[in-house]
Scaffold this active site. Structure first.
Site, PDB file in Angstrom:
ATOM      1  N   LYS A  10       0.825  -1.220   0.000  1.00  0.00           N
ATOM      2  CA  LYS A  10       0.000   0.000   0.000  1.00  0.00           C
ATOM      3  C   LYS A  10       0.860   1.272   0.000  1.00  0.00           C
ATOM      4  O   LYS A  10       0.357   2.347  -0.287  1.00  0.00           O
ATOM      5  CB  LYS A  10      -0.976   0.005   1.186  1.00  0.00           C
ATOM      6  CG  LYS A  10      -0.348   0.168   2.547  1.00  0.00           C
ATOM      7  CD  LYS A  10      -1.438   0.213   3.625  1.00  0.00           C
ATOM      8  CE  LYS A  10      -0.841   0.395   5.015  1.00  0.00           C
ATOM      9  NZ  LYS A  10      -1.881   0.434   6.052  1.00  0.00           N
ATOM     10  N   ASP A  11       2.182   1.130   0.299  1.00  0.00           N
ATOM     11  CA  ASP A  11       3.080   2.295   0.271  1.00  0.00           C
ATOM     12  C   ASP A  11       3.650   2.574  -1.112  1.00  0.00           C
ATOM     13  O   ASP A  11       4.245   3.629  -1.332  1.00  0.00           O
ATOM     14  CB  ASP A  11       4.255   2.084   1.231  1.00  0.00           C
ATOM     15  CG  ASP A  11       3.834   2.022   2.695  1.00  0.00           C
ATOM     16  OD1 ASP A  11       2.780   2.598   3.036  1.00  0.00           O
ATOM     17  OD2 ASP A  11       4.560   1.399   3.492  1.00  0.00           O
ATOM     18  N   ARG A  57      -8.408   8.223   4.707  1.00  0.00           N
ATOM     19  CA  ARG A  57      -9.355   7.180   4.268  1.00  0.00           C
ATOM     20  C   ARG A  57     -10.137   6.634   5.451  1.00  0.00           C
ATOM     21  O   ARG A  57     -11.371   6.485   5.391  1.00  0.00           O
ATOM     22  CB  ARG A  57      -8.570   6.037   3.596  1.00  0.00           C
ATOM     23  CG  ARG A  57      -9.381   4.765   3.372  1.00  0.00           C
ATOM     24  CD  ARG A  57      -8.482   3.610   2.935  1.00  0.00           C
ATOM     25  NE  ARG A  57      -7.495   3.230   3.927  1.00  0.00           N
ATOM     26  CZ  ARG A  57      -7.742   2.442   4.976  1.00  0.00           C
ATOM     27  NH1 ARG A  57      -8.947   1.964   5.180  1.00  0.00           N
ATOM     28  NH2 ARG A  57      -6.779   2.136   5.825  1.00  0.00           N
ATOM     29  N   ARG A  58      -9.439   6.313   6.538  1.00  0.00           N
ATOM     30  CA  ARG A  58     -10.124   5.788   7.727  1.00  0.00           C
ATOM     31  C   ARG A  58     -11.012   6.855   8.346  1.00  0.00           C
ATOM     32  O   ARG A  58     -12.137   6.580   8.753  1.00  0.00           O
ATOM     33  CB  ARG A  58      -9.098   5.291   8.750  1.00  0.00           C
ATOM     34  CG  ARG A  58      -8.381   4.007   8.323  1.00  0.00           C
ATOM     35  CD  ARG A  58      -7.326   3.597   9.335  1.00  0.00           C
ATOM     36  NE  ARG A  58      -6.665   2.357   8.949  1.00  0.00           N
ATOM     37  CZ  ARG A  58      -5.366   2.127   9.062  1.00  0.00           C
ATOM     38  NH1 ARG A  58      -4.566   3.070   9.559  1.00  0.00           N
ATOM     39  NH2 ARG A  58      -4.848   0.968   8.693  1.00  0.00           N
ATOM     40  N   ARG A  75       0.607   9.887  14.223  1.00  0.00           N
ATOM     41  CA  ARG A  75       1.673   9.193  13.494  1.00  0.00           C
ATOM     42  C   ARG A  75       2.379   8.284  14.483  1.00  0.00           C
ATOM     43  O   ARG A  75       2.111   8.285  15.655  1.00  0.00           O
ATOM     44  CB  ARG A  75       2.702  10.189  12.932  1.00  0.00           C
ATOM     45  CG  ARG A  75       2.289  10.882  11.690  1.00  0.00           C
ATOM     46  CD  ARG A  75       2.921  10.457  10.375  1.00  0.00           C
ATOM     47  NE  ARG A  75       3.890   9.407  10.309  1.00  0.00           N
ATOM     48  CZ  ARG A  75       5.089   9.523   9.773  1.00  0.00           C
ATOM     49  NH1 ARG A  75       5.493  10.693   9.324  1.00  0.00           N
ATOM     50  NH2 ARG A  75       5.888   8.504   9.669  1.00  0.00           N
ATOM     51  N   ARG A 106       1.190   4.249  18.800  1.00  0.00           N
ATOM     52  CA  ARG A 106      -0.244   4.437  18.565  1.00  0.00           C
ATOM     53  C   ARG A 106      -1.088   3.764  19.642  1.00  0.00           C
ATOM     54  O   ARG A 106      -2.027   4.359  20.167  1.00  0.00           O
ATOM     55  CB  ARG A 106      -0.609   3.907  17.166  1.00  0.00           C
ATOM     56  CG  ARG A 106       0.021   4.727  16.058  1.00  0.00           C
ATOM     57  CD  ARG A 106      -0.324   4.204  14.683  1.00  0.00           C
ATOM     58  NE  ARG A 106       0.442   4.916  13.657  1.00  0.00           N
ATOM     59  CZ  ARG A 106      -0.026   5.280  12.475  1.00  0.00           C
ATOM     60  NH1 ARG A 106      -1.274   5.003  12.148  1.00  0.00           N
ATOM     61  NH2 ARG A 106       0.722   5.907  11.609  1.00  0.00           N
ATOM     62  N   CYS A 117      -1.387   7.783  -2.305  1.00  0.00           N
ATOM     63  CA  CYS A 117      -1.772   6.839  -1.251  1.00  0.00           C
ATOM     64  C   CYS A 117      -2.117   7.529   0.062  1.00  0.00           C
ATOM     65  O   CYS A 117      -2.453   6.880   1.042  1.00  0.00           O
ATOM     66  CB  CYS A 117      -0.718   5.749  -1.051  1.00  0.00           C
ATOM     67  SG  CYS A 117       0.891   6.332  -0.557  1.00  0.00           S
TER      68      CYS A 117
END
Length: 326
Positions: free
Chosen positions: A88-89, A136-137, A158, A164, A251
């Site tokens: 996805k990166d 997106r989330r 981040r 997190r 992305c």
């Protein structure tokens, strides 16, 4: 031109990886698989990327390629033989001098919630603070809450998994949303309080999949790495990334996509591709899906993504993405 090492007599293969705990874990798993496939030892070469050292939010530093560029440069300089990326990166345009040699079987593509007191998303209090670095989330979580008459506050964060989850442990946030695949790979999946259905939050294009890249002119290594490729995963992520590219989105844009197989009993009938784009406050979402024959070629998978992107753009997706890549 840097001389490339080939042949079994030339020592261990050098695998370029980011230094994070997650990157090291997934690269270690790939190293073991490559070693079994080639009969050669594999050594990890740690490389620091801009995305690892910058404290800016991914959406601000551009998202696309920030974890990838340094690894690709090391490949082209011949300092490493191949590299492992979270797919996805990867930017959606593949450089001519690098080969995407393998896309192994995908991990769980879903997003997950890690919340205080073992809470599910539905059990979070109104106004709950939920952390994620992903527009997106944010778009989909806010839309879901809004749809169910609730409010949440999405907080941009981040950092690595420890950082997190630490926000929840320390009481700064009620929950954080992460990728299931990452927690699986570092052995922390038991900390998940809810697996979020893809009907609620579509993952990032390529989420849960890895990309194994090497120099395109190293034919022996391209062939050896191909043993790790999973054709179904490759077709699915190709369709998802084609959707992202056709939307002209990077992305870090609020785009979700997932391609999966639709089966009738034991017989796989079709591939379904779902896509979503929305404003980060969740007030507007464009969410569509398409189904077609399971792609047998790269071009067929690309066409599936382009077809859905065209439908989404016709429904107003372009206006919802903020920055556009030109």
């Amino acid at each position: 031109m840097t001389e490339r090492r080939t042949g079994p007599e030339s020592g261990p293969l050098r695998l370029g990886t980011r230094r994070s705990k997650l990157a090291m874990a997934q690269s270690g798993q790939v190293a073991d698989a490559v070693s079994r496939a080639t009969g050669r030892s594999v050594e990890l070469v740690e490389i620091t990327t801009y995305g690892d050292v910058s404290r800016e939010l991914l959406a601000q530093i551009g998202g696309t390629g920030v974890f990838v560029t340094a690894l690709r440069e090391a490949l082209l300089r011949g300092e490493v033989d191949f590299a492992v990326h979270s797919l996805k990166d990867l930017p959606t345009t593949q450089p001519d001098d690098l080969a995407l040699a393998a896309v192994p079987v995908r991990e769980d593509p879903r997003d997950v919630l890690v919340a205080r007191d073992g809470l599910s998303f539905a059990e979070l209090p109104d106004g709950a603070r939920v952390g994620t670095g992903s527009p997106r989330r944010m778009a989909q979580l806010n839309a879901y809450a809004r749809c169910h008459g609730r409010t949440i506050e999405t907080v941009a964060i981040r950092g690595n998994v420890d950082t997190r989850i630490g926000y929840v442990r320390d009481g700064e946030l009620d929950g954080v949303v992460l990728a299931a695949a990452g927690l699986n790979r570092i052995g922390r999946i038991d900390e998940v309080t809810e697996f979020l259905s893809v009907d609620m939050v579509l993952p990032a294009p390529g989420q849960g999949a890895l990309a194994i890249e090497c120099a395109a002119d190293n034919a022996d290594l391209v062939a050896a790495l191909a043993a790790l490729d999973d054709p179904v995963t490759r077709a699915a992520v190709t369709a998802e990334r084609s959707l992202l590219a056709s939307l002209e989105a990077g992305c870090s844009a609020p785009v979700g996509a997932l391609a999966d197989l639709l089966s009738d009993g034991q017989i796989v009938k079709e591939m379904r591709l779902r896509g979503v784009v929305g404003t980060t406050d969740g007030s507007t979402l464009v969410q569509l899906s398409t189904t077609g024959p399971v792609p047998e070629t790269h071009d067929q998978a690309m066409a599936l993504g382009r077809e859905l992107a065209a439908e989404m753009l016709a429904k107003g997706a372009a206006g919802l993405m903020g920055e556009r890549v030109h």
